[in-house]
Design a protein around this motif. Sequence first.
Motif, short mmCIF file in Angstrom:
data_model
loop_
_atom_site.label_atom_id
_atom_site.label_comp_id
_atom_site.label_asym_id
_atom_site.label_seq_id
_atom_site.Cartn_x
_atom_site.Cartn_y
_atom_site.Cartn_z
N LEU A 70 0.66 -1.18 0.13
CA LEU A 70 0.33 0.00 -0.37
C LEU A 70 1.24 1.19 -0.09
O LEU A 70 0.87 1.87 -0.64
CB LEU A 70 -0.67 0.07 1.12
CG LEU A 70 -2.07 -0.59 0.95
CD1 LEU A 70 -2.90 -0.66 2.55
CD2 LEU A 70 -3.11 -0.49 0.28
N ALA A 71 1.83 1.20 0.52
CA ALA A 71 2.64 2.00 0.70
C ALA A 71 3.49 2.70 -0.41
O ALA A 71 4.07 3.95 -0.94
CB ALA A 71 4.09 1.96 1.51
N LYS A 72 3.60 1.67 -1.74
CA LYS A 72 3.88 1.65 -2.51
C LYS A 72 2.93 1.86 -3.89
O LYS A 72 3.22 2.24 -4.43
CB LYS A 72 4.79 0.38 -3.05
CG LYS A 72 6.24 0.36 -2.19
CD LYS A 72 6.99 -0.81 -2.91
CE LYS A 72 7.88 -1.43 -1.74
NZ LYS A 72 8.95 -2.69 -2.54
N GLY A 73 1.18 2.35 -3.07
CA GLY A 73 0.51 2.63 -4.22
C GLY A 73 -0.03 1.90 -4.72
O GLY A 73 -0.57 1.42 -5.60
N LYS A 74 0.44 -0.11 -3.98
CA LYS A 74 -0.16 -1.03 -5.04
C LYS A 74 -0.93 -1.61 -4.10
O LYS A 74 -1.12 -0.95 -2.57
CB LYS A 74 1.14 -2.29 -4.78
CG LYS A 74 2.08 -1.99 -5.76
CD LYS A 74 3.45 -2.95 -5.50
CE LYS A 74 4.52 -2.61 -6.59
NZ LYS A 74 5.52 -3.82 -6.42
N SER A 75 -2.00 -2.70 -4.31
CA SER A 75 -2.60 -3.62 -3.70
C SER A 75 -2.42 -4.34 -3.05
O SER A 75 -1.51 -4.72 -3.94
CB SER A 75 -3.87 -3.85 -4.94
OG SER A 75 -4.37 -3.37 -5.82
N PRO A 76 -3.33 -4.64 -1.84
CA PRO A 76 -2.54 -5.93 -1.35
C PRO A 76 -2.56 -7.09 -2.00
O PRO A 76 -3.30 -6.77 -3.15
CB PRO A 76 -3.47 -5.96 -0.36
CG PRO A 76 -3.95 -4.88 0.07
CD PRO A 76 -4.05 -4.16 -1.34
N SER A 77 -1.98 -7.83 -2.21
CA SER A 77 -1.29 -9.07 -2.87
C SER A 77 -2.93 -9.95 -2.74
O SER A 77 -3.24 -10.10 -3.96
CB SER A 77 -0.58 -10.37 -2.09
OG SER A 77 -0.40 -11.30 -3.04
N CYS A 78 -3.38 -10.33 -1.70
CA CYS A 78 -5.30 -10.62 -2.22
C CYS A 78 -6.08 -10.34 -2.71
O CYS A 78 -6.29 -10.45 -3.52
CB CYS A 78 -5.58 -10.87 -0.69
SG CYS A 78 -6.17 -9.51 0.08
N VAL A 79 -5.68 -9.00 -2.93
CA VAL A 79 -6.78 -7.98 -4.11
C VAL A 79 -6.39 -7.99 -5.28
O VAL A 79 -7.19 -8.08 -6.32
CB VAL A 79 -7.39 -6.18 -3.57
CG1 VAL A 79 -7.51 -5.47 -4.09
CG2 VAL A 79 -7.44 -5.98 -2.45
N SER A 84 -12.73 -13.08 -8.73
CA SER A 84 -13.54 -12.60 -8.73
C SER A 84 -13.09 -11.13 -9.09
O SER A 84 -14.91 -10.56 -9.18
CB SER A 84 -14.37 -13.26 -8.05
OG SER A 84 -14.53 -13.23 -7.08
N LYS A 85 -12.87 -10.95 -8.80
CA LYS A 85 -12.84 -9.19 -7.92
C LYS A 85 -14.02 -8.71 -6.90
O LYS A 85 -13.82 -7.40 -6.72
CB LYS A 85 -12.54 -8.68 -9.23
CG LYS A 85 -11.47 -8.75 -10.72
CD LYS A 85 -10.28 -8.55 -10.31
CE LYS A 85 -9.55 -8.71 -11.11
NZ LYS A 85 -7.88 -8.59 -10.76
N CYS A 86 -13.72 -9.48 -6.34
CA CYS A 86 -14.68 -9.25 -5.07
C CYS A 86 -14.16 -8.71 -3.93
O CYS A 86 -14.75 -8.41 -2.32
CB CYS A 86 -15.48 -10.19 -4.33
SG CYS A 86 -14.48 -11.51 -3.74
N LEU A 87 -12.99 -8.58 -3.49
CA LEU A 87 -12.03 -7.91 -2.98
C LEU A 87 -11.47 -6.46 -3.36
O LEU A 87 -10.57 -5.93 -4.17
CB LEU A 87 -10.81 -8.69 -1.84
CG LEU A 87 -11.05 -10.05 -1.65
CD1 LEU A 87 -9.62 -11.03 -1.82
CD2 LEU A 87 -11.83 -9.67 -0.54
N ARG A 88 -11.63 -5.40 -2.34
CA ARG A 88 -11.20 -3.78 -3.01
C ARG A 88 -10.31 -3.17 -1.48
O ARG A 88 -11.51 -3.79 -0.05
CB ARG A 88 -12.26 -3.21 -3.16
CG ARG A 88 -12.82 -3.61 -4.10
CD ARG A 88 -13.76 -2.84 -4.98
NE ARG A 88 -14.97 -2.00 -4.42
CZ ARG A 88 -16.02 -1.26 -4.71
NH1 ARG A 88 -15.60 -0.05 -5.13
NH2 ARG A 88 -16.93 -1.29 -4.61
N VAL A 89 -10.03 -2.67 -1.63
CA VAL A 89 -9.67 -1.88 -0.48
C VAL A 89 -10.01 -0.72 -0.54
O VAL A 89 -10.01 0.13 -1.44
CB VAL A 89 -7.74 -1.69 -0.26
CG1 VAL A 89 -7.02 -0.21 0.54
CG2 VAL A 89 -7.12 -2.86 0.41
N VAL A 90 -10.92 0.48 0.22
CA VAL A 90 -11.74 1.87 0.63
C VAL A 90 -11.33 1.85 1.83
O VAL A 90 -11.25 1.46 2.89
CB VAL A 90 -12.80 1.38 -0.16
CG1 VAL A 90 -12.91 0.24 -1.14
CG2 VAL A 90 -13.33 0.37 0.99
#
Length: 110
Positions: A70-79, A84-90
């Motif tokens: 996240l600190a590097k502007g990337k999504s968590p590995s699971c996301v 199915s794209k059912c995970l998001r960081v918000v």
Amino acid sequence: MAKLGLLVDYAWCTGCHSCEVACQMEHDLPLGQYGIIVNQIGPWQIDEKHWQYSFVPALTKQCTLCADRLAKGKSPSCVKHCQSKCLRVVGVDEAAEIMKETEKTFFVTL
């Protein structure tokens, strides 16, 4: 900065376990340990036409929400690897708005 968490739309989770594998690989976790784990509910018959058969991803205490990614502007590995794209960081506020419109979501903060 708003507090972040993982929004899970479990209506779309297919139980592929890609999130589990991605997490284990990213954090070099031993077999049987997870930052996120997919739980299976069912199958069982509810009535003549309906069945209960769902998959629900859940975070464990080992989850850091991939803070380094996240600190590097990337999504968590699971996301990133969720098929199915059912995970998001918000953020908390965004999660509240989304959850008003969707029945089968939940939000987990660390």
